[in-house]
Motif scaffolding. Structure first.
Motif, PDB file in Angstrom:
ATOM      1  N   PRO A   1       0.801  -1.237   0.000  1.00 29.06           N
ATOM      2  CA  PRO A   1       0.000   0.000   0.000  1.00 29.06           C
ATOM      3  C   PRO A   1       0.830   1.281   0.000  1.00 29.06           C
ATOM      4  O   PRO A   1       0.469   2.247  -0.675  1.00 29.06           O
ATOM      5  CB  PRO A   1      -0.835  -0.132   1.280  1.00 29.06           C
ATOM      6  N   GLU A   2       1.951   1.309   0.732  1.00 29.24           N
ATOM      7  CA  GLU A   2       2.746   2.524   0.790  1.00 29.24           C
ATOM      8  C   GLU A   2       3.471   2.819  -0.519  1.00 29.24           C
ATOM      9  O   GLU A   2       4.004   3.921  -0.698  1.00 29.24           O
ATOM     10  CB  GLU A   2       3.759   2.430   1.938  1.00 29.24           C
ATOM     11  N   ARG A   3       3.498   1.857  -1.423  1.00 27.46           N
ATOM     12  CA  ARG A   3       4.160   2.053  -2.708  1.00 27.46           C
ATOM     13  C   ARG A   3       3.171   2.188  -3.870  1.00 27.46           C
ATOM     14  O   ARG A   3       3.567   2.568  -4.969  1.00 27.46           O
ATOM     15  CB  ARG A   3       5.113   0.887  -3.010  1.00 27.46           C
TER      16      ARG A   3
ATOM     17  N   GLU B   1      -5.551  -7.675 -10.612  1.00 25.85           N
ATOM     18  CA  GLU B   1      -5.760  -9.028 -10.094  1.00 25.85           C
ATOM     19  C   GLU B   1      -5.055  -9.218  -8.749  1.00 25.85           C
ATOM     20  O   GLU B   1      -5.567  -9.889  -7.853  1.00 25.85           O
ATOM     21  CB  GLU B   1      -5.240 -10.053 -11.092  1.00 25.85           C
ATOM     22  N   LEU B   2      -3.868  -8.613  -8.606  1.00 22.03           N
ATOM     23  CA  LEU B   2      -3.092  -8.769  -7.384  1.00 22.03           C
ATOM     24  C   LEU B   2      -3.663  -7.970  -6.220  1.00 22.03           C
ATOM     25  O   LEU B   2      -3.520  -8.347  -5.059  1.00 22.03           O
ATOM     26  CB  LEU B   2      -1.635  -8.341  -7.636  1.00 22.03           C
ATOM     27  N   THR B   3      -4.305  -6.828  -6.521  1.00 24.73           N
ATOM     28  CA  THR B   3      -4.851  -5.960  -5.472  1.00 24.73           C
ATOM     29  C   THR B   3      -6.306  -5.631  -5.788  1.00 24.73           C
ATOM     30  O   THR B   3      -6.635  -4.470  -6.088  1.00 24.73           O
ATOM     31  CB  THR B   3      -4.018  -4.670  -5.345  1.00 24.73           C
ATOM     32  N   PRO B   4      -7.199  -6.600  -5.730  1.00 28.08           N
ATOM     33  CA  PRO B   4      -8.595  -6.385  -6.143  1.00 28.08           C
ATOM     34  C   PRO B   4      -9.393  -5.485  -5.226  1.00 28.08           C
ATOM     35  O   PRO B   4     -10.509  -5.102  -5.569  1.00 28.08           O
ATOM     36  CB  PRO B   4      -9.174  -7.805  -6.145  1.00 28.08           C
ATOM     37  N   ASP B   5      -8.818  -5.132  -4.070  1.00 27.78           N
ATOM     38  CA  ASP B   5      -9.535  -4.267  -3.139  1.00 27.78           C
ATOM     39  C   ASP B   5      -8.985  -2.842  -3.121  1.00 27.78           C
ATOM     40  O   ASP B   5      -9.251  -2.085  -2.189  1.00 27.78           O
ATOM     41  CB  ASP B   5      -9.488  -4.859  -1.726  1.00 27.78           C
ATOM     42  N   GLU B   6      -8.217  -2.488  -4.141  1.00 26.97           N
ATOM     43  CA  GLU B   6      -7.666  -1.138  -4.250  1.00 26.97           C
ATOM     44  C   GLU B   6      -8.398  -0.399  -5.367  1.00 26.97           C
ATOM     45  O   GLU B   6      -8.153  -0.641  -6.554  1.00 26.97           O
ATOM     46  CB  GLU B   6      -6.165  -1.176  -4.545  1.00 26.97           C
ATOM     47  N   PRO B   7      -9.310   0.516  -5.035  1.00 28.60           N
ATOM     48  CA  PRO B   7     -10.131   1.159  -6.070  1.00 28.60           C
ATOM     49  C   PRO B   7      -9.336   1.934  -7.115  1.00 28.60           C
ATOM     50  O   PRO B   7      -9.697   1.934  -8.290  1.00 28.60           O
ATOM     51  CB  PRO B   7     -11.058   2.083  -5.273  1.00 28.60           C
ATOM     52  N   GLU B   8      -8.241   2.578  -6.721  1.00 25.31           N
ATOM     53  CA  GLU B   8      -7.466   3.335  -7.698  1.00 25.31           C
ATOM     54  C   GLU B   8      -6.747   2.415  -8.683  1.00 25.31           C
ATOM     55  O   GLU B   8      -6.561   2.764  -9.846  1.00 25.31           O
ATOM     56  CB  GLU B   8      -6.471   4.257  -6.996  1.00 25.31           C
ATOM     57  N   VAL B   9      -6.346   1.256  -8.225  1.00 27.87           N
ATOM     58  CA  VAL B   9      -5.742   0.274  -9.128  1.00 27.87           C
ATOM     59  C   VAL B   9      -6.770  -0.195 -10.149  1.00 27.87           C
ATOM     60  O   VAL B   9      -6.509  -0.254 -11.357  1.00 27.87           O
ATOM     61  CB  VAL B   9      -5.190  -0.924  -8.335  1.00 27.87           C
ATOM     62  N   LEU B  10      -7.958  -0.516  -9.668  1.00 34.92           N
ATOM     63  CA  LEU B  10      -9.035  -0.942 -10.567  1.00 34.92           C
ATOM     64  C   LEU B  10      -9.375   0.160 -11.566  1.00 34.92           C
ATOM     65  O   LEU B  10      -9.615  -0.098 -12.749  1.00 34.92           O
ATOM     66  CB  LEU B  10     -10.273  -1.311  -9.754  1.00 34.92           C
ATOM     67  N   ALA B  11      -9.383   1.416 -11.074  1.00 34.06           N
ATOM     68  CA  ALA B  11      -9.737   2.537 -11.938  1.00 34.06           C
ATOM     69  C   ALA B  11      -8.690   2.774 -13.013  1.00 34.06           C
ATOM     70  O   ALA B  11      -9.027   3.100 -14.160  1.00 34.06           O
ATOM     71  CB  ALA B  11      -9.924   3.801 -11.101  1.00 34.06           C
ATOM     72  N   LEU B  12      -7.401   2.617 -12.675  1.00 33.76           N
ATOM     73  CA  LEU B  12      -6.365   2.776 -13.699  1.00 33.76           C
ATOM     74  C   LEU B  12      -6.525   1.713 -14.780  1.00 33.76           C
ATOM     75  O   LEU B  12      -6.406   2.013 -15.974  1.00 33.76           O
ATOM     76  CB  LEU B  12      -4.975   2.687 -13.081  1.00 33.76           C
ATOM     77  N   ALA B  13      -6.798   0.483 -14.370  1.00 33.39           N
ATOM     78  CA  ALA B  13      -7.023  -0.577 -15.360  1.00 33.39           C
ATOM     79  C   ALA B  13      -8.220  -0.240 -16.237  1.00 33.39           C
ATOM     80  O   ALA B  13      -8.204  -0.480 -17.455  1.00 33.39           O
ATOM     81  CB  ALA B  13      -7.241  -1.916 -14.652  1.00 33.39           C
ATOM     82  N   ALA B  14      -9.259   0.348 -15.648  1.00 26.64           N
ATOM     83  CA  ALA B  14     -10.439   0.752 -16.424  1.00 26.64           C
ATOM     84  C   ALA B  14     -10.087   1.869 -17.394  1.00 26.64           C
ATOM     85  O   ALA B  14     -10.476   1.842 -18.575  1.00 26.64           O
ATOM     86  CB  ALA B  14     -11.557   1.201 -15.487  1.00 26.64           C
TER      87      ALA B  14
ATOM     88  N   ARG C   1     -16.554  -1.692  -9.996  1.00 26.94           N
ATOM     89  CA  ARG C   1     -15.965  -2.302  -8.802  1.00 26.94           C
ATOM     90  C   ARG C   1     -15.210  -1.270  -7.979  1.00 26.94           C
ATOM     91  O   ARG C   1     -15.293  -1.263  -6.746  1.00 26.94           O
ATOM     92  CB  ARG C   1     -15.029  -3.442  -9.202  1.00 26.94           C
ATOM     93  N   ALA C   2     -14.494  -0.388  -8.654  1.00 30.43           N
ATOM     94  CA  ALA C   2     -13.763   0.668  -7.938  1.00 30.43           C
ATOM     95  C   ALA C   2     -14.727   1.582  -7.188  1.00 30.43           C
ATOM     96  O   ALA C   2     -14.492   1.951  -6.033  1.00 30.43           O
ATOM     97  CB  ALA C   2     -12.917   1.472  -8.924  1.00 30.43           C
ATOM     98  N   ALA C   3     -15.820   1.942  -7.835  1.00 26.76           N
ATOM     99  CA  ALA C   3     -16.788   2.852  -7.216  1.00 26.76           C
ATOM    100  C   ALA C   3     -17.458   2.224  -5.999  1.00 26.76           C
ATOM    101  O   ALA C   3     -17.888   2.934  -5.080  1.00 26.76           O
ATOM    102  CB  ALA C   3     -17.836   3.266  -8.242  1.00 26.76           C
ATOM    103  N   SER C   4     -17.540   0.904  -5.964  1.00 19.34           N
ATOM    104  CA  SER C   4     -18.241   0.225  -4.868  1.00 19.34           C
ATOM    105  C   SER C   4     -17.544   0.414  -3.528  1.00 19.34           C
ATOM    106  O   SER C   4     -18.159   0.213  -2.476  1.00 19.34           O
ATOM    107  CB  SER C   4     -18.370  -1.267  -5.174  1.00 19.34           C
ATOM    108  N   PHE C   5     -16.265   0.816  -3.542  1.00 18.15           N
ATOM    109  CA  PHE C   5     -15.546   1.010  -2.288  1.00 18.15           C
ATOM    110  C   PHE C   5     -15.840   2.362  -1.643  1.00 18.15           C
ATOM    111  O   PHE C   5     -15.503   2.587  -0.484  1.00 18.15           O
ATOM    112  CB  PHE C   5     -14.034   0.863  -2.522  1.00 18.15           C
ATOM    113  N   GLY C   6     -16.406   3.294  -2.420  1.00 21.87           N
ATOM    114  CA  GLY C   6     -16.771   4.584  -1.863  1.00 21.87           C
ATOM    115  C   GLY C   6     -15.603   5.480  -1.519  1.00 21.87           C
ATOM    116  O   GLY C   6     -15.728   6.363  -0.662  1.00 21.87           O
ATOM    117  N   ARG C   7     -14.458   5.273  -2.173  1.00 21.77           N
ATOM    118  CA  ARG C   7     -13.271   6.110  -1.931  1.00 21.77           C
ATOM    119  C   ARG C   7     -12.810   6.661  -3.282  1.00 21.77           C
ATOM    120  O   ARG C   7     -12.070   6.023  -4.010  1.00 21.77           O
ATOM    121  CB  ARG C   7     -12.141   5.302  -1.286  1.00 21.77           C
ATOM    122  N   THR C   8     -13.260   7.853  -3.609  1.00 24.65           N
ATOM    123  CA  THR C   8     -12.964   8.438  -4.915  1.00 24.65           C
ATOM    124  C   THR C   8     -11.532   8.959  -4.963  1.00 24.65           C
ATOM    125  O   THR C   8     -11.066   9.619  -4.025  1.00 24.65           O
ATOM    126  CB  THR C   8     -13.934   9.584  -5.222  1.00 24.65           C
ATOM    127  N   GLY C   9     -10.843   8.672  -6.068  1.00 23.85           N
ATOM    128  CA  GLY C   9      -9.485   9.152  -6.269  1.00 23.85           C
ATOM    129  C   GLY C   9      -9.303   9.662  -7.686  1.00 23.85           C
ATOM    130  O   GLY C   9     -10.204   9.555  -8.526  1.00 23.85           O
TER     131      GLY C   9
END
Length: 400
Positions: free
Chosen positions: A174-176, A217-230, A274-282
């Motif tokens: 997470p820190e990276r 795939e490695l970090t499926p609970d990180e909304p910003e990661v999902l959003a970049l892939a999107a 999926r990213a939006a479902s976490f409720g943490r907009t970035g």
């Protein structure tokens, strides 16, 4: 058959990443690869071998071993015993590692918290992606000497702080992640600004598409990661429509939507939901939403410019800066009129997109001489081929 130069450029990120991970020395990796390329030129002659990457890997590996044996000042370095004649696949793909890709592993290494935040993405793009210092300076909107100093300091920090060249434990990811995401986003932006994929960053589009998917795939609970892939999938879905029959760039509002790749759009939509479902907009979620708003023209037939301006208004708060400001000004011009867009432009800057955006808004406002001047300023900044042809046509239209 591709030429020797193209084969070397394509192999560079993969080989340098593997060398750096193996020898734990970024400068050594780059120097060994350069020497391998120099040795390849007289051997390859007319064309590269069938597997140029394998050839360069073996040559660079030997060069690095020779250089390390001659080096007397770093006897304290702890090295793995060199394997006999390893294949590129053996060295570059460690499928039992938490990050099953050498380049993604090295991105995490270069994004170590010990390195200054402003240096992490630049260092990674230089070492892992092979971007030139000149290209990096343009990407970060800074002078080339300053960028060179930034990269040099980052390499020195890795050496002096003893940053381990190993996969960090998942607890340290997470820190990276923010630096890793910034690296991938900037790498993709370099490919995106070249609609024809004709320059040194041509391979970045497919590579970031792949790496962003792997990271999701490695970090499926990180909304910003999902959003970049999107975001990357949304943008790549439009790739076939970005050039006309003559090789000129086609602006998004004029693209033939029948050429957009719907399966990739749906994949991006699923990731963004999926990213939006976490409720943490970035920032990445907002950028992906902007791309998604453009793609909504498939269903509605119109581009929702007011909604796009609203998204940019929020993005300005989370990521202020000239890139966001220029893109927002263009959206404002479409939603509220060109004069409003011109008023929203940031102060003058020596940056091609600023001149191009200003030229577009000036033309829309009827200020033809000023628009022509802005187009000439943009052309003077050596745009990629497709963008150059688009700008040239616009200048000829205004001049004629």
């Amino acid at each position: 058959m591709i030429g020797a130069g193209e084969a070397m450029a394509a192999a560079q990120p993969r080989v340098v990443a593997a060398l750096a991970a193996r020898f734990r020395d970024l400068d050594l990796a780059e120097e060994a690869f350069a020497e391998a390329c120099a040795a390849a030129l007289p051997v390859w002659r007319a064309e590269p071998p069938r597997d140029a990457t394998a050839w360069l890997w073996r040559a660079a590996f030997r060069k690095a071993l020779d250089m390390r044996r001659r080096e007397q000042t770093r006897r304290s370095a702890v090295l793995d015993a060199p394997a006999p004649e390893p294949t590129p696949e053996d060295e570059l793909m460690a499928l039992d590692e938490p990050i099953p890709d050498e380049r993604l592993r090295l991105i995490f290494v270069c994004c170590h918290p010990a390195i200054a935040p402003e240096s992490r993405a630049a260092l990674t793009l230089k070492v892992v992606c092979g971007l030139s210092t000149e290209r990096l300076a343009r990407a970060f909107l800074m002078a080339e000497p300053a960028m060179l100093q930034r990269i040099t300091r980052a390499k020195r920090k890795i050496r002096d702080a003893g940053v381990p060249f190993e996969v960090p434990g998942r607890a340290a990811w997470p820190e990276r992640l923010s630096a890793v995401l910034a690296t991938l986003e900037i790498a993709y932006a370099q490919a995106y600004e070249d609609a024809a994929l004709a320059g040194e960053t041509a391979g970045f589009a497919d590579e970031v598409l792949r790496l962003s998917g792997l990271l999701a795939e490695l970090t499926p609970d990180e909304p910003e990661v999902l959003a970049l892939a999107a975001l990357v999938r949304y943008a790549e879905a439009r790739r076939p429509a970005r050039l006309d029959d003559h090789g000129a760039m086609v602006p998004i509002g004029r693209q033939d939507m029948s050429q957009w790749r719907r399966p990739m759009i749906y994949e991006g939509l699923e990731l963004l939901n999926r990213a939006a479902s976490f409720g943490r907009t970035g920032p990445c979620q907002l950028l992906a939403a902007i791309h998604g708003a453009h793609l909504s023209r498939l269903e509605t037939g119109t581009t929702p410019w007011p909604a796009i301006v609203d998204l940019y208004d929020t993005l300005v708060l989370l990521r202020p800066g000239p890139v966001t400001a220029v893109n927002r000004a263009v959206a404002v011009g479409e939603a509220q009129g060109p004069e409003a867009g011109l008023a929203a432009l940031p102060p003058p800057m020596d940056w091609l997109p600023w001149h191009a955006a200003r030229a577009h808004l000036l033309e829309q406002a009827g200020h033809v001489p000023e628009a022509l001047e802005a187009l000439r300023a943009a052309l003077a900044m050596e745009p990629p081929p497709a963008e150059r042809l688009f700008l040239q046509r616009a200048a000829e239209r205004l001049a004629g």
